[in-house]
Design a protein around this motif. Structure first.
Motif, PDB file in Angstrom:
ATOM      1  N   TRP A 119       7.230  15.355   1.001  1.00  0.00           N
ATOM      2  CA  TRP A 119       6.302  14.564   0.198  1.00  0.00           C
ATOM      3  C   TRP A 119       5.586  15.513  -0.763  1.00  0.00           C
ATOM      4  CZ3 TRP A 119       6.755   9.443   0.775  1.00  0.00           C
ATOM      5  CH2 TRP A 119       7.328   8.972   1.965  1.00  0.00           C
ATOM      6  N   ARG A 120       5.646  15.213  -2.054  1.00  0.00           N
ATOM      7  CA  ARG A 120       5.002  16.063  -3.056  1.00  0.00           C
ATOM      8  C   ARG A 120       4.036  15.222  -3.869  1.00  0.00           C
ATOM      9  NH1 ARG A 120       5.402  17.881  -8.349  1.00  0.00           N
ATOM     10  NH2 ARG A 120       7.065  16.458  -8.936  1.00  0.00           N
ATOM     11  N   LEU A 121       2.825  15.726  -4.055  1.00  0.00           N
ATOM     12  CA  LEU A 121       1.813  15.020  -4.841  1.00  0.00           C
ATOM     13  C   LEU A 121       1.747  15.618  -6.238  1.00  0.00           C
ATOM     14  CD1 LEU A 121      -0.461  12.964  -5.092  1.00  0.00           C
ATOM     15  CD2 LEU A 121      -2.004  14.646  -4.034  1.00  0.00           C
ATOM     16  N   ALA A 122       2.004  14.785  -7.240  1.00  0.00           N
ATOM     17  CA  ALA A 122       1.918  15.210  -8.639  1.00  0.00           C
ATOM     18  C   ALA A 122       0.470  15.044  -9.120  1.00  0.00           C
ATOM     19  CB  ALA A 122       2.859  14.351  -9.493  1.00  0.00           C
ATOM     20  N   PRO A 123       0.122  15.693 -10.212  1.00  0.00           N
ATOM     21  CA  PRO A 123      -1.212  15.469 -10.792  1.00  0.00           C
ATOM     22  C   PRO A 123      -1.341  14.030 -11.297  1.00  0.00           C
ATOM     23  CG  PRO A 123      -0.177  17.431 -11.732  1.00  0.00           C
ATOM     24  CD  PRO A 123       0.876  16.716 -10.933  1.00  0.00           C
ATOM     25  N   ALA A 124      -2.565  13.582 -11.483  1.00  0.00           N
ATOM     26  CA  ALA A 124      -2.806  12.256 -12.074  1.00  0.00           C
ATOM     27  C   ALA A 124      -2.226  12.235 -13.488  1.00  0.00           C
ATOM     28  CB  ALA A 124      -4.299  11.955 -12.103  1.00  0.00           C
TER      29      ALA A 124
ATOM     30  N   ASP B 126       0.847  -1.180   0.000  1.00  0.00           N
ATOM     31  CA  ASP B 126       0.000   0.000   0.000  1.00  0.00           C
ATOM     32  C   ASP B 126       0.891   1.241   0.000  1.00  0.00           C
ATOM     33  OD1 ASP B 126       0.886   0.388   2.644  1.00  0.00           O
ATOM     34  OD2 ASP B 126      -1.005  -0.283   3.525  1.00  0.00           O
ATOM     35  N   LEU B 127       0.284   2.411  -0.033  1.00  0.00           N
ATOM     36  CA  LEU B 127       1.064   3.645  -0.157  1.00  0.00           C
ATOM     37  C   LEU B 127       2.004   3.851   1.030  1.00  0.00           C
ATOM     38  CD1 LEU B 127       1.221   6.066  -2.206  1.00  0.00           C
ATOM     39  CD2 LEU B 127      -0.024   7.340  -0.472  1.00  0.00           C
ATOM     40  N   ILE B 128       1.539   3.528   2.218  1.00  0.00           N
ATOM     41  CA  ILE B 128       2.372   3.727   3.407  1.00  0.00           C
ATOM     42  C   ILE B 128       3.610   2.833   3.342  1.00  0.00           C
ATOM     43  CG2 ILE B 128       2.452   3.646   5.922  1.00  0.00           C
ATOM     44  CD1 ILE B 128       0.598   5.862   4.683  1.00  0.00           C
ATOM     45  N   GLU B 129       3.415   1.572   3.006  1.00  0.00           N
ATOM     46  CA  GLU B 129       4.557   0.652   2.907  1.00  0.00           C
ATOM     47  C   GLU B 129       5.509   1.069   1.789  1.00  0.00           C
ATOM     48  OE1 GLU B 129       5.598  -4.060   2.112  1.00  0.00           O
ATOM     49  OE2 GLU B 129       3.531  -3.512   2.608  1.00  0.00           O
ATOM     50  N   GLY B 130       4.956   1.504   0.654  1.00  0.00           N
ATOM     51  CA  GLY B 130       5.808   1.978  -0.435  1.00  0.00           C
ATOM     52  C   GLY B 130       6.626   3.191  -0.012  1.00  0.00           C
ATOM     53  N   GLY B 131       5.986   4.100   0.717  1.00  0.00           N
ATOM     54  CA  GLY B 131       6.707   5.258   1.242  1.00  0.00           C
ATOM     55  C   GLY B 131       7.783   4.855   2.229  1.00  0.00           C
ATOM     56  N   ASP B 132       7.458   3.915   3.101  1.00  0.00           N
ATOM     57  CA  ASP B 132       8.443   3.412   4.063  1.00  0.00           C
ATOM     58  C   ASP B 132       9.670   2.858   3.348  1.00  0.00           C
ATOM     59  OD1 ASP B 132       6.717   4.028   6.165  1.00  0.00           O
ATOM     60  OD2 ASP B 132       6.130   1.938   6.535  1.00  0.00           O
ATOM     61  N   ARG B 133       9.446   2.140   2.249  1.00  0.00           N
ATOM     62  CA  ARG B 133      10.562   1.541   1.495  1.00  0.00           C
ATOM     63  C   ARG B 133      11.484   2.622   0.931  1.00  0.00           C
ATOM     64  NH1 ARG B 133       7.681  -3.248  -2.103  1.00  0.00           N
ATOM     65  NH2 ARG B 133       6.977  -4.512  -0.340  1.00  0.00           N
TER      66      ARG B 133
ATOM     67  N   SER C 106      -1.069  12.641   4.161  1.00  0.00           N
ATOM     68  CA  SER C 106      -0.958  13.176   5.527  1.00  0.00           C
ATOM     69  C   SER C 106      -0.382  12.130   6.472  1.00  0.00           C
ATOM     70  CB  SER C 106      -2.322  13.635   6.035  1.00  0.00           C
ATOM     71  OG  SER C 106      -2.765  14.749   5.310  1.00  0.00           O
ATOM     72  N   GLN C 107      -0.782  10.882   6.291  1.00  0.00           N
ATOM     73  CA  GLN C 107      -0.244   9.798   7.117  1.00  0.00           C
ATOM     74  C   GLN C 107       1.251   9.622   6.865  1.00  0.00           C
ATOM     75  OE1 GLN C 107      -2.544   6.135   6.823  1.00  0.00           O
ATOM     76  NE2 GLN C 107      -4.439   7.309   6.692  1.00  0.00           N
ATOM     77  N   LEU C 108       1.666   9.699   5.597  1.00  0.00           N
ATOM     78  CA  LEU C 108       3.091   9.584   5.283  1.00  0.00           C
ATOM     79  C   LEU C 108       3.876  10.726   5.917  1.00  0.00           C
ATOM     80  CD1 LEU C 108       3.070   8.538   1.513  1.00  0.00           C
ATOM     81  CD2 LEU C 108       4.028   7.219   3.414  1.00  0.00           C
TER      82      LEU C 108
END
Length: 130
Positions: free
Chosen positions: A100-105, A51-58, A89-91
């Motif tokens: 942490w930066r969010l790109a557009p879809a 999931d996103l959290i685990e991917g971020g952790d990696r 926000s959790q990350l």
């Protein structure tokens, strides 16, 4: 600054669904950048792992201090506009020293829209007018 890329896809019960996204991850990870090769993880909203959290952790474990999350969605529907900011926000709370930066879809970029049109024309047996 040590960059990383976190690709984010919806996920599905059929493991074959992820193949194009896994290919995207592999191609991106092999592309040289001004920073050399950049770590790339692929994460999913549901049905698949990580999931996103685990991917971020990696990526944090790999030493990344600036991570761009790229939604592999054709449009910015509810998952991108509502679910993803909550996960971001959790990350941030979990790794406050990482930017942490969010790109557009990706589906909202002109590059992908043009590629979709070319692919549709090819599949329909049409060729561009010279």
């Amino acid at each position: 600054m040590t960059p990383g890329i976190l690709l984010f896809a919806h996920g599905a019960r059929d493991p074959n669904w992820a193949i194009p996204f896994q290919r995207t991850q592999a191609l991106l990870a092999e592309q040289p950048t001004a920073h050399g090769k950049v770590p790339v993880e692929l994460a999913f909203l549901e049905f698949m792992q990580p999931d996103l959290i685990e991917g971020g952790d990696r990526l944090v474990k790999a030493g990344c201090t600036e991570v761009t999350v790229v939604p592999l969605f054709l449009g910015a529907g509810g998952h991108v506009r509502k679910d993803l900011p909550e996960l971001m926000s959790q990350l941030q709370a979990r790794h406050p020293d990482v930017a942490w930066r969010l790109a557009p879809a990706v589906g909202e970029t002109d590059t992908l829209v043009q590629a979709l049109a070319r692919s549709a024309a090819e599949l329909a047996g049409l060729t561009p007018k010279a």
